[in-house]
Design a protein around this motif. Structure first.
Motif, short mmCIF file in Angstrom:
data_model
loop_
_atom_site.label_atom_id
_atom_site.label_comp_id
_atom_site.label_asym_id
_atom_site.label_seq_id
_atom_site.Cartn_x
_atom_site.Cartn_y
_atom_site.Cartn_z
N GLN A 50 0.83 -1.20 0.00
CA GLN A 50 0.00 0.00 0.00
C GLN A 50 0.87 1.25 0.00
O GLN A 50 0.62 2.20 -0.75
CB GLN A 50 -0.93 0.00 1.21
CG GLN A 50 -1.88 1.19 1.23
CD GLN A 50 -2.84 1.14 2.42
OE1 GLN A 50 -2.75 0.25 3.25
NE2 GLN A 50 -3.75 2.09 2.49
N ALA A 51 1.91 1.27 0.83
CA ALA A 51 2.81 2.42 0.87
C ALA A 51 3.55 2.56 -0.44
O ALA A 51 3.78 3.67 -0.93
CB ALA A 51 3.79 2.26 2.03
N SER A 52 3.93 1.45 -1.03
CA SER A 52 4.63 1.47 -2.32
C SER A 52 3.75 2.03 -3.42
O SER A 52 4.20 2.82 -4.26
CB SER A 52 5.09 0.06 -2.67
OG SER A 52 5.70 0.05 -3.94
N HIS A 53 2.47 1.63 -3.42
CA HIS A 53 1.52 2.13 -4.41
C HIS A 53 1.33 3.63 -4.26
O HIS A 53 1.31 4.38 -5.25
CB HIS A 53 0.19 1.40 -4.25
CG HIS A 53 -0.86 1.83 -5.24
ND1 HIS A 53 -0.82 1.50 -6.57
CD2 HIS A 53 -1.98 2.59 -5.06
CE1 HIS A 53 -1.87 2.02 -7.19
NE2 HIS A 53 -2.59 2.68 -6.30
N LEU A 54 1.17 4.09 -3.01
CA LEU A 54 1.01 5.52 -2.75
C LEU A 54 2.26 6.29 -3.18
O LEU A 54 2.16 7.35 -3.80
CB LEU A 54 0.74 5.75 -1.26
CG LEU A 54 0.66 7.20 -0.79
CD1 LEU A 54 -0.48 7.94 -1.47
CD2 LEU A 54 0.51 7.27 0.73
N GLN A 55 3.43 5.75 -2.87
CA GLN A 55 4.67 6.41 -3.22
C GLN A 55 4.80 6.56 -4.73
O GLN A 55 5.30 7.58 -5.23
CB GLN A 55 5.86 5.62 -2.66
CG GLN A 55 7.21 6.29 -2.88
CD GLN A 55 7.30 7.64 -2.19
OE1 GLN A 55 6.70 7.83 -1.13
NE2 GLN A 55 8.04 8.57 -2.79
#
Length: 433
Positions: free
Chosen positions: A383-388
Motif C-alpha cells: 500500500q505504501a509502495s503504491h502511494l509512493q
C-alpha cells in the motif's frame, strides 16, 4: 501562525524558482474543497498574497490530483481585473501551493450571513463586473461551473500591497479546548488597508474547457446555482457557457432578496430539481425596479437559447445602456458597499483549526521536513509502495508557474485588458452607472 516562522528566508535570486521558503506565513483565512488558504508576504518584494496549499497524499487518496492539475492549467492562462489571478505555483515534499491575489473583504455568503442587505445599485455594479469576467472566460473557452455567492466572489483588494503589514508583536489569546487551555497567536492589522468593494471570481477546480470538437455533459457545480439544462432526467445533454450566466442570475436574485429563486438544496435529487424547474414560479418583490426584474428574468431564462449569455446581450439591454464599460473594467466606479475595515471578514475558526487541530500545521513545515530527511526508515508495504508511486508521478507532472517570468515587464491588469478591445463606450463618459 507567523510568530513561529522566525527562521530567516534565504535571499531571493530572480532567476531561481519561487518556493515555500520565499514567503512569510501570516495567518489562516480559509478552507477550500481541496486545501486551505493563508495570508503570506513575499520576503523580497513585501507584496501580500493568498496562498492555497493542498496536501499531496490526501489529493492522491481522494483522486483529486487531476482536478488540481486542471485548475493550475486553466489559471496560468488567465488574467483579468475581476478574477483572482494566479501568480505562482510550486510544490515540496508534502504539499502543492498556489499563490494568488489577496482579497480580504470576505465572500458574498459571509456578508449575507452578517445581515448585510445589498441595494439595487450595488447588485447592478456586481452584475456589470461579473459579466465582464464571464465574457473574458468565454473568450478563453472556459465554463466556470461554480458561480455562487460562496466560495467564488470576494470583495476588496489591497491596492497598495507594500503598505499593508501586520503588527510585529502578537496578541496572546487563550482558548479552552476539551478542558485544556491552549495559547496561540492572533495577528492584527496595523497599517493602512484600502478595501475596494469590487467582486472577483475564484475557485476554478471544477472549471472546464469547451471547444467546437468537445461536448460537456458532466453534472458539476453547486446544485442551487446550476442551470436547468444540466438536469435532464432522461439522458445526459450537452451544455455551454449559458450555465454560468444562469448562476449569475441566481446570485443576483439572492443578493437582493437573501434567498434563492428556487427551493433547491445540495441534497435535492436531479429528478426533483428538474421537476422544480417545470412547476415552480419565481417570485419578484414589488419593491424591485421593473428594469432589474427584467434583467434577472433574462438571466434566469429556462431555455438556454433564449437566455442572456453574451456580453452584447447585457450591453444592449436598456437598463444598462448608460454604463461606462471602460470605467467598470478599470474599477473607476465607486462601489456603494465596501467591507468594513478593521475586521477580518472571514470565520476566525480557520486559524484556530490550523493552530490547534491540524496534524501537520504549515508554520511547522520547515522543522518537520528537516526532521523527515534525517529519518531514513521506509515502509515496505504494498500500500505504501503504491502511494509512493503516485506521489512520484505527481512530483514529476506538477505544473510550476511564475507570472513574473511569463510577463517580466508587467503592465497593470487594467491597462492590459483595456487594450484588448471589446468595450464600445468612450472613456470620457461619466464614471457612474
Amino acid at each position: 501562525m507567523g510568530a513561529t516562522t522566525s527562521s530567516k528566508s534565504p535571499p531571493f535570486d530572480g532567476n531561481e524558482d519561487v518556493t515555500f521558503d520565499h514567503f512569510e506565513i501570516l495567518r489562516a483565512i480559509g478552507k477550500g474543497s481541496f486545501g486551505k488558504v493563508c495570508v503570506v508576504q513575499k520576503t523580497d518584494t513585501k507584496k501580500m498574497y493568498a496562498m492555497k496549499y493542498m496536501n499531496k497524499q490526501k489529493c492522491v487518496e481522494r483522486n483529486e490530483v487531476r482536478n488540481v492539475f486542471k485548475e493550475l492549467q486553466i489559471m496560468q492562462g488567465l488574467e483579468h481585473p475581476f478574477l483572482v489571478n494566479l501568480w505562482y505555483s510550486f510544490q515540496d515534499e508534502e504539499d502543492m501551493f498556489m499563490v494568488v491575489d489577496l482579497l480580504l473583504g470576505g465572500d458574498l455568503r459571509y456578508h449575507l450571513q452578517q445581515n448585510v442587505r445589498f441595494q439595487e445599485g450595488t447588485v447592478k455594479l456586481f452584475i456589470c463586473e461579473l459579466v465582464l469576467a464571464l465574457d473574458y472566460l468565454q473568450s478563453r473557452h472556459i465554463i466556470h461551473r461554480l458561480m455562487a455567492v460562496f466560495p467564488l466572489l470576494f470583495f476588496s483588494e489591497i491596492s497598495s500591497p507594500t503598505t499593508f503589514c501586520w503588527m510585529s508583536t502578537a496578541k496572546l489569546l487563550t482558548v479552552s479546548l476539551h478542558g485544556s487551555s491552549v495559547t496561540f497567536f492572533s495577528w492584527q492589522r496595523s497599517c493602512s488597508e484600502e478595501l475596494s468593494g469590487h467582486v472577483h471570481i475564484t475557485d476554478f477546480n471544477i472549471a472546464t474547457t469547451l471547444t467546437k470538437e468537445s461536448h460537456v455533459t458532466t453534472i458539476a457545480g453547486t446544485k442551487p446555482y446550476m442551470a436547468p439544462e444540466m438536469f435532464n432526467s432522461t439522458k445526459p445533454t450537452s451544455y455551454s457557457f449559458a450555465v454560468d450566466w444562469w448562476s449569475l442570475g441566481v446570485t443576483a436574485y439572492e443578493l437582493l432578496r437573501t434567498r434563492r429563486p428556487y427551493h433547491i438544496r445540495s441534497n435535492t435529487s436531479a429528478n426533483d430539481i428538474a421537476h422544480v424547474f417545470k412547476t415552480a414560479t419565481v417570485m419578484y418583490p414589488a419593491a424591485w425596479s421593473p428594469d432589474m426584474v427584467s434583467l434577472i428574468k433574462k438571466l434566469l431564462e429556462l431555455n438556454p437559447e433564449k437566455r442572456f449569455s453574451q456580453l452584447k446581450d447585457i450591453q444592449s439591454f436598456p437598463y444598462l445602456s448608460d454604463v461606462n464599460w471602460d470605467a467598470v473594467l478599470q474599477k473607476r466606479i465607486m462601489p456603494e458597499f465596501i467591507p468594513m475595515k478593521g475586521r477580518l471578514n472571514c470565520d476566525p475558526a480557520f486559524e484556530l483549526e490550523e493552530m490547534i487541530l491540524e496534524s501537520k500545521p504549515l508554520h511547522k513545515k520547515k522543522k518537520r521536513l528537516a526532521k523527515k530527511e534525517k529519518d531514513t526508515s521506509k515502509s515496505n508495504s504494498s500500500q505504501a509502495s503504491h502511494l509512493q508511486k503516485h506521489l512520484e508521478m505527481l512530483q514529476r507532472d506538477f505544473i510550476v508557474f511564475n507570472r513574473e517570468k511569463v510577463r517580466p515587464h508587467h503592465d497593470s491588469i487594467q491597462e492590459t485588458m483595456t487594450k484588448s478591445g471589446g468595450m464600445h463606450r468612450e472613456d470620457n463618459q461619466n464614471n457612474h452607472l
